[in-house]
Design an enzyme around this catalytic site. Sequence first.
Site, PDB file in Angstrom:
ATOM      1  N   SER A   1       0.845  -1.199   0.000  1.00  0.00           N
ATOM      2  CA  SER A   1       0.000   0.000   0.000  1.00  0.00           C
ATOM      3  C   SER A   1       0.881   1.250   0.000  1.00  0.00           C
ATOM      4  O   SER A   1       1.645   1.453  -0.932  1.00  0.00           O
ATOM      5  CB  SER A   1      -0.946  -0.039   1.201  1.00  0.00           C
ATOM      6  OG  SER A   1      -1.928   0.958   1.113  1.00  0.00           O
TER       7      SER A   1
ATOM      8  N   HIS B   1      -7.728  -5.222  -0.707  1.00  0.00           N
ATOM      9  CA  HIS B   1      -6.489  -4.550  -0.327  1.00  0.00           C
ATOM     10  C   HIS B   1      -5.704  -5.335   0.720  1.00  0.00           C
ATOM     11  O   HIS B   1      -4.485  -5.264   0.772  1.00  0.00           O
ATOM     12  CB  HIS B   1      -6.815  -3.156   0.208  1.00  0.00           C
ATOM     13  CG  HIS B   1      -5.625  -2.254   0.292  1.00  0.00           C
ATOM     14  ND1 HIS B   1      -4.951  -1.819  -0.830  1.00  0.00           N
ATOM     15  CD2 HIS B   1      -4.977  -1.700   1.352  1.00  0.00           C
ATOM     16  CE1 HIS B   1      -3.946  -1.038  -0.467  1.00  0.00           C
ATOM     17  NE2 HIS B   1      -3.942  -0.955   0.847  1.00  0.00           N
TER      18      HIS B   1
END
Length: 747
Positions: free
Chosen positions: A559, A675
């Site tokens: 991320s 994610h």
Amino acid sequence: MITRPHQTSTTNGEKSKRELALEKRYGKIALNWVEQQNKKTLQQFTTSQEFKDFHDQLLTVKRQQYPDDIIGNYLYNFTKNRAHQQGVWRRTTVSEYQKPEPTWEILLDMDALPEKETWQALLPAKKMTENPQGSWVWQKVVSSGTGRHMIGLSYGGEDDCIFREFDENKKSFVKNGFTLRCDDDAIIWRDPNSLFIVDTDPHRITQQGYLASVIRLWKRGESLNNARIVYREKDDNDLYAEIMACKTTYAPSYHLITRHIDHIRSEFLKLNEHDFSLSRINIPSDATLNGFISQSAIFTLSTAWKCKNGIHYKANSVLSIDLNSPQLQAIPKIDVIFETENTCMVNSINVIGNEILVDVLNNVKGEIYHCYWNRGWKKFKLPLPAEGKITIISDQERLQSCFIRYEDFLTPATDYCYDLTTKKIKMTRQNPAYFDASNMIAHQYWATSLDGTAIPYFAVHEKTLSYNGMNPTILHGYGGFKTPELPRYLTPTGKFWLEKGGVYLLANIRGGGEFGAQWHQAALKTNRHKSFEDFIAIAEDAIKRGITSPKYLGIRGSSNGGLLVAVAFTQRPELFTAVMCDVPLLDMLNYATPELGGDRWINEYGDPKDPATRRFLKSYSPYHHVFPNKHYPEILFLSSTADDRVHPAHARNMVYRMAEQGHVIHYYESKEGGHSGNVNLTHEAFEVALIQSFFHQKLMLPKLMLSLTPSTRAAKLTQRYSLFQTPKRKLDQTEEEATVSKKKKLS
């Protein structure tokens, strides 16, 4: 197949046909390209015996026995195992948990999820068309404390959740109960028959591109659209709003609304329970609301504060503010509960009855203080190990005791039961060790960043390791959103990396939360470069100490950490040999566009629409800083089609551009996982094994080859890495042999 485009990406924001195609998450062209990339990566890294060993061993890991939550006499957790791939939510009693092998009662089995058709009926038709075979993934539970819960599941592992009401005693979802789609922080119970919901106003869009927040009181049996609005966002510059509740049997009920102006500043409003009027609390906007005790709210100061009463309060102080104070909006009644030293940061607060446990980070190592009232606030430091991460599992209603979990790089999760009355603590259980740490050690070192700031990092390795520059090393970093990187038990890394002689480094760079708000704010927006400089300084420091060398150094991040490692390899490619870049942000000129959906992070990175900020973003945006005439380390990019937080187009476009330029890159995009990569046990084991296989081939294997005689190298290579090859340099030659071979060719 996507053919070579006639035009490439422009730095003024225009998009090529290729970029537009890859930005269509479920577009046919994009998915065909992803399939081709996946096939090549799987052939490279998942056909070896090494990968199979990693994957099989990960499936046998004994999963957590420790609780996630405690309510009254019950402990709860969510866990996965080979029999329950999707996981089970379960409970046990406090007394049962303290037995060597506690019996858990399953409340919800995700592998046998009831009423799947009911869940799917709540999805937009488009999702079922795009991903018809998606999995339902556990995300969160919001408990009322009375046996009713709001359980949040997501389709394919996305952040977007559907919540349904669940009856714990009947072990079933409530027919015609509360059901809604929302963010996982958007629900709190007011009582068994009503919820506060953070909803959105469909008629107003904020400057950040979001629908404006409204908070509703939703009563059982009424339509959500008819639920009473108790708060409406007034400023179009605001980020969002949230509500926090204090409900105990021994004190009044309170609700506080936090109006988030941006990622740093907030306004705190007390909600009157009778007429729903709002009263502003006079507290600095960068303070953090931690909870409630009796009739007071608990805040932690990010910076020093000189109150109107003339009293100075130190940064990182924990304060209680009387919510019944007639001067709440001017000079409220304030008590100082706890103050820290300069090297410390308050990480979390847990309220238990009328007493408080303060979790403190002291030079990135956890400490717990018990704060109690005795003619003023007193504190007692709990006698726990001082080298790791500490988590408190408590219930505000359970007044006598709580559980405290300790872990560090080499110590598996260990639970202690703490008696608040006697101040005695005893170990109740420890998770089984997954690797042999008897010959391992963890050091904390400090590197000097470009501006002279001292930056800490941890190094974990065998005690007998020689700092000769030849140690395969993985450096992990994040550095964003005030998130601290703490010592955690290295389950797969310990087994597959440390036991084989590798080194693990954990960076504590600016942008994170290791030393509080100032550590985070030091790397915001146009100061973002400080995070990158810190990370590079740690790599250089590890090389200088002889821990490793560029030939044996790999980096990994996810991320925001994916952005970090991408900047590192584009700015200093000579420092690294292997890079794992997971669900990354990479196109910083376009990250906030509606297509990529990152406008919520403008307060972290800056607004690309602002000319000065755009110039700064362009100065480091990884996607705009790869060139065909540069030699980059080998990179494994990971992403997920279902990632609705960071669009997979970031990784897709970067991979396409680097491949067009002739660089050696690898890409794998999972269909599900979102994610966090959270789908089921097999999926999680696969991705961990893939990453380990990549680093072993690129960093561990070269050292292994040097230790073998030439006659055994080929056999070893064929046996363990059947399809291993690297286009840029043969690894079945030592440096000396390669030099001799080169000289012969020249002669």
